[in-house]
Design a protein around this motif. Structure first.
Motif, PDB file in Angstrom:
ATOM      1  N   HIS B  92       0.820  -1.210   0.000  1.00  0.00           N
ATOM      2  CA  HIS B  92       0.000   0.000   0.000  1.00  0.00           C
ATOM      3  C   HIS B  92       0.856   1.263   0.000  1.00  0.00           C
ATOM      4  O   HIS B  92       0.464   2.294  -0.540  1.00  0.00           O
ATOM      5  CB  HIS B  92      -0.988  -0.004   1.165  1.00  0.00           C
ATOM      6  CG  HIS B  92      -0.368   0.169   2.516  1.00  0.00           C
ATOM      7  ND1 HIS B  92       0.127  -0.862   3.254  1.00  0.00           N
ATOM      8  CD2 HIS B  92      -0.165   1.285   3.244  1.00  0.00           C
ATOM      9  CE1 HIS B  92       0.605  -0.391   4.393  1.00  0.00           C
ATOM     10  NE2 HIS B  92       0.438   0.910   4.412  1.00  0.00           N
ATOM     11  N   ALA B  95       1.994   1.995  -3.544  1.00  0.00           N
ATOM     12  CA  ALA B  95       0.933   2.683  -4.282  1.00  0.00           C
ATOM     13  C   ALA B  95       0.891   4.159  -3.913  1.00  0.00           C
ATOM     14  O   ALA B  95       0.753   5.030  -4.771  1.00  0.00           O
ATOM     15  CB  ALA B  95      -0.417   2.027  -4.002  1.00  0.00           C
ATOM     16  N   ARG B  96       1.042   4.441  -2.615  1.00  0.00           N
ATOM     17  CA  ARG B  96       0.989   5.848  -2.191  1.00  0.00           C
ATOM     18  C   ARG B  96       2.157   6.650  -2.723  1.00  0.00           C
ATOM     19  O   ARG B  96       2.064   7.852  -2.904  1.00  0.00           O
ATOM     20  CB  ARG B  96       0.984   5.932  -0.666  1.00  0.00           C
ATOM     21  CG  ARG B  96      -0.336   5.503  -0.090  1.00  0.00           C
ATOM     22  CD  ARG B  96      -0.324   5.663   1.394  1.00  0.00           C
ATOM     23  NE  ARG B  96      -1.477   4.997   1.976  1.00  0.00           N
ATOM     24  CZ  ARG B  96      -1.674   4.874   3.276  1.00  0.00           C
ATOM     25  NH1 ARG B  96      -0.810   5.377   4.118  1.00  0.00           N
ATOM     26  NH2 ARG B  96      -2.739   4.266   3.728  1.00  0.00           N
ATOM     27  N   VAL B 100       1.323   2.453  -9.173  1.00  0.00           N
ATOM     28  CA  VAL B 100       0.090   1.687  -9.005  1.00  0.00           C
ATOM     29  C   VAL B 100      -0.022   0.644 -10.096  1.00  0.00           C
ATOM     30  O   VAL B 100       0.234   0.924 -11.271  1.00  0.00           O
ATOM     31  CB  VAL B 100      -1.142   2.613  -9.025  1.00  0.00           C
ATOM     32  CG1 VAL B 100      -2.424   1.803  -8.978  1.00  0.00           C
ATOM     33  CG2 VAL B 100      -1.090   3.573  -7.846  1.00  0.00           C
ATOM     34  N   ARG B 101      -0.393  -0.579  -9.697  1.00  0.00           N
ATOM     35  CA  ARG B 101      -0.461  -1.665 -10.662  1.00  0.00           C
ATOM     36  C   ARG B 101      -1.889  -2.193 -10.789  1.00  0.00           C
ATOM     37  O   ARG B 101      -2.717  -2.002  -9.900  1.00  0.00           O
ATOM     38  CB  ARG B 101       0.488  -2.792 -10.219  1.00  0.00           C
ATOM     39  CG  ARG B 101       0.242  -3.396  -8.844  1.00  0.00           C
ATOM     40  CD  ARG B 101      -0.690  -4.568  -8.854  1.00  0.00           C
ATOM     41  NE  ARG B 101      -0.311  -5.627  -9.731  1.00  0.00           N
ATOM     42  CZ  ARG B 101       0.400  -6.689  -9.361  1.00  0.00           C
ATOM     43  NH1 ARG B 101       0.760  -6.842  -8.110  1.00  0.00           N
ATOM     44  NH2 ARG B 101       0.689  -7.630 -10.237  1.00  0.00           N
ATOM     45  N   ALA B 183      -7.356   2.333 -11.053  1.00  0.00           N
ATOM     46  CA  ALA B 183      -5.953   2.633 -10.759  1.00  0.00           C
ATOM     47  C   ALA B 183      -5.654   4.106 -11.015  1.00  0.00           C
ATOM     48  O   ALA B 183      -4.872   4.733 -10.299  1.00  0.00           O
ATOM     49  CB  ALA B 183      -5.034   1.745 -11.591  1.00  0.00           C
ATOM     50  N   VAL B 186      -6.028   6.860  -8.348  1.00  0.00           N
ATOM     51  CA  VAL B 186      -4.949   7.100  -7.386  1.00  0.00           C
ATOM     52  C   VAL B 186      -4.017   8.207  -7.887  1.00  0.00           C
ATOM     53  O   VAL B 186      -3.169   8.675  -7.140  1.00  0.00           O
ATOM     54  CB  VAL B 186      -4.158   5.791  -7.123  1.00  0.00           C
ATOM     55  CG1 VAL B 186      -3.231   5.909  -5.934  1.00  0.00           C
ATOM     56  CG2 VAL B 186      -5.106   4.623  -6.901  1.00  0.00           C
TER      57      VAL B 186
END
Ligand SMILES: Nc1ncnc2c1ncn2[C@@H]1O[C@H](COP(=O)(O)OP(=O)(O)OP(=O)(O)O)[C@@H](O)[C@H]1O
Ligand SMILES: [Mg+2]
Lengths: 336, 279
Positions: B92, B95-96, B100-101, B183, B186
């Motif tokens: 996580h 991602a932040r 992002v996947r 995605a 994000v």
């Protein structure tokens, strides 16, 4: 057959303080299982921790009741942290195994002779309800619900319990419609997807465990306040399984689910129970019972009531698999 | 920002250097039992480009994605995103940080609506804290902005008409679209797409290709895995080829297409040509 008594007694059972305890415990489980997808099979453990965090300090150490109530929440959160840190990073089934084991350890410890000085062992603890009796604004003689008498103390538990339940249910409702609740549901659906979008899955699961656990602990408190005695036998794994039955009946991940589910569940059990009791009863004036003794008699109806109740509940689930308030659309995509 | 795709100035050798690479991978290995699924000595992903990662089935592309995004742990190696090491960083947090996947096997949140799937993706939501979540006014206005953004994206991905349906009711191709759109909620600096076109119909494919180009033109970096060579040719600025866990070639579509190792890897004639160090 005294149908008036059977009905009023069954209705009372479905809304009594005892029922409120089931509703709270199931609401907590609904937070875990219904919204977050956590397979907690130890909800009875949270209820036990709640019950004894109230009864031990008051009965044994004369704590003022607000401190004991605070301890109820603190120990529920502590148990959630213990379970969470040991299992939440592992696969989902580990939580199921560990929670059921921990709940049994709690129950067996409470039952153990070694701790009788503290927990009262098998006999449990009494005399911790005087604060609730003092707070009771209702007259001791209570009221009649048709043919069912409710004494003043139980009426007070019933009224205050429903207020408490409404507060808890409202909080759960507000939480679940918030973006926080949305993250919980995403974890239930697919925790890797939630992670890939930057959500700290572990922290949310821990919060879910704490909140649902605290609600379950409050449910345990209501259970023993109603019985005026806390005994380990009340917190066996059947309590957890009844809670699962209840939320599935009422509709998983619905705030109303545990409330309606409990009412149906307890009503059916009680109704079958006292109907059979009356149908097998003999009196000196009327020696032949309603039901033939080769089929059923006073000595074995108690076993049969769970069978009949089980059939009734199974039929309900078969004909309405999403539960009373569940969403039929969602049922179609039940992936787990 | 404009990118001239015709003159990509990188060297066409495995592990070639790129000025200002967004992602640099070193010695990342991962084996399952006796099988080495990934063994990447050095790899750089160019910033602001669309890079394709291709290779035969079982080459280790998905495993590499999992490793880089924190969904799996490598046996050895390290990698840096924007100069910061990502080794041991939780998924996580990756991602932040802006990487992002999506997943090859789509992860639609079945019993949630499409719009809720989308809203979930938005960052820094005030209502995602337990205390602030209770009080709606704290997050209501932000929720409105998020919903607006989600609806715009759904429009772009031809899913607007499904807004309030449960994601479980989407077709396989639609799930791919939803996952990509989600995605993008994000606002990632780098998007990693695992077979975004699998199961998407040809007409929609064309518009999706345009969307991916727009991502680049917005200043994002795209890395995608794909088996559809038409798509790879059409939008990739750079192509990386993996086989049996290793990067065996890099270059433009033409470079890679004429590389004999690549041809052999795809046709599976390992007997004649040595693909690398393994036996
Ligand atoms: N969890 C796992 N356990 C065991 N082996 C695995 C695991 N994940 C991947 N592998 C193996 O690693 C190798 C690489 O798999 P991977 O999924 O990365 O391939 P891929 O390049 O994505 O293939 P495809 O194009 O078919 O998606 C395969 O041989 C696969 O069997
Ligand atoms: Mg793959």
């Amino acid at each position: 057959m005294n149908w008036g008594l059977i009905l009023s007694n069954s209705v009372y059972t479905a809304i009594s303080a005892n029922a409120i305890a089931y509703m709270l415990v199931a609401t907590g489980l609904n937070v875990h299982f219904g919204y977050t997808g956590l397979l907690n099979f130890g909800q009875a453990g949270f209820a036990a921790i709640g019950a004894y965090s109230l009864s031990i300090p008051i009965s044994r150490f004369n704590w003022p009741w607000p401190c004991a109530v605070l301890l109820v929440i603190v120990s529920a959160v502590a148990l959630a942290l213990l379970l969470g840190f040991t299992t939440l990073r592992l696969r989902a089934d580990y939580l199921a195994i560990v929670t059921i084991a921990v709940a049994e350890i709690i129950r067996l410890s409470l039952n153990s002779v070694r701790f009788t000085w503290l927990t009262g062992g098998n006999d449990g603890l009494q005399g911790f309800t005087s604060f609730m009796e003092k707070l009771n604004p209702f007259p001791q003689q209570g009221i009649w619900l048709w043919k069912q008498k409710i004494d003043g103390y139980r009426l007070w538990l019933l009224v205050s319990g429903w207020v408490l339940l409404m507060v808890v249910a409202t909080l759960v409702y507000l939480l679940m419609r918030s973006p926080w609740g949305r993250v919980l549901r995403s974890i239930r659906e697919d925790e890797d997807a939630a992670r890939s979008l930057g959500k700290n899955v572990f922290a949310y699961k821990l919060q879910s465990l704490m909140i649902g656990g605290a609600i379950g602990a409050i449910g345990g408190v209501w259970l023993v306040l109603d019985k005026q005695s806390s005994q380990p036998g009340d917190f066996a794994t059947t309590f957890t399984f009844f809670s699962y039955t209840i939320i599935i009946l009422g509709g998983v991940a619905r705030v109303k689910g545990p409330v309606i589910g409990t009412m149906i569940f307890l009503f059916v059990i009680q109704f079958v129970d006292i109907s059979l009791q009356q149908a097998t009863k003999t009196t000196p004036s009327d020696p032949t019972p309603l039901l033939p003794t080769w089929l059923i008699d006073q000595n074995n109806y108690a076993q049969l009531r769970f069978m009949v109740a089980g059939f009734a509940l199974a039929a309900l689930v078969v004909f309405r698999p999403q539960g009373i308030f569940g969403d039929k659309r969602e049922q179609a995509f039940d992936v787990h | 920002m404009s990118t001239d795709t015709s003159a990509v100035p990188f060297e066409s050798v495995p592990g070639s250097q790129k000025p200002d690479a967004i992602l640099v991978v070193d010695n990342v290995t991962r084996s399952f039992g006796g099988l080495t699924a990934v063994n990447v000595a050095h790899l750089e992903i160019p910033r602001h480009r669309i890079t394709a990662l291709i290779g035969p089935n079982g080459a280790g592309k998905t495993t590499l994605f999992n490793l880089l995004t924190g969904f799996d742990e490598p046996d050895t190696g390290e990698w840096k995103f924007n100069g910061l090491s990502l080794g041991g960083v939780a998924a996580h947090k990756v991602a932040r940080r802006g990487m992002v996947r999506t997943f090859q096997l789509t992860k639609a949140l079945s019993r949630m609506t499409i719009i809720d799937n989308m809203r979930l993706g938005a960052r820094d939501q005030r209502g995602e804290s337990v205390w602030r979540g209770i009080i709606r006014p704290i997050w209501a206005s932000q929720e409105q902005d998020i919903t607006q953004k989600a609806e715009d994206l759904l429009e772009r991905f031809n899913l607007a008409h499904m807004r309030d349906e449960l994601a479980g009711s989407l077709s396989g191709g639609q799930r791919k679209l939803l996952e990509m759109a989600r995605a993008l909620m994000v606002e990632p600096e780098m998007v990693m797409l695992d077979e975004p076109m699998a199961g998407v119909n040809p007409a929609l494919k064309q518009s999706l290709l345009q969307h991916i180009k727009v991502l680049r033109d917005e200043g994002r970096t795209v890395l995608f895995v794909e088996h559809d060579m038409d798509m790879v040719r059409e939008i990739s600025d750079w192509i990386i080829v993996m086989a049996q866990g290793e990067v065996i070639a890099e270059g433009t579509f033409e470079d890679v297409g004429s590389n004999s190792k690549v041809v052999d890897a795809y046709l599976g004639s390992h007997h004649d040509v040595d693909l690398g160090d393994h036996t």
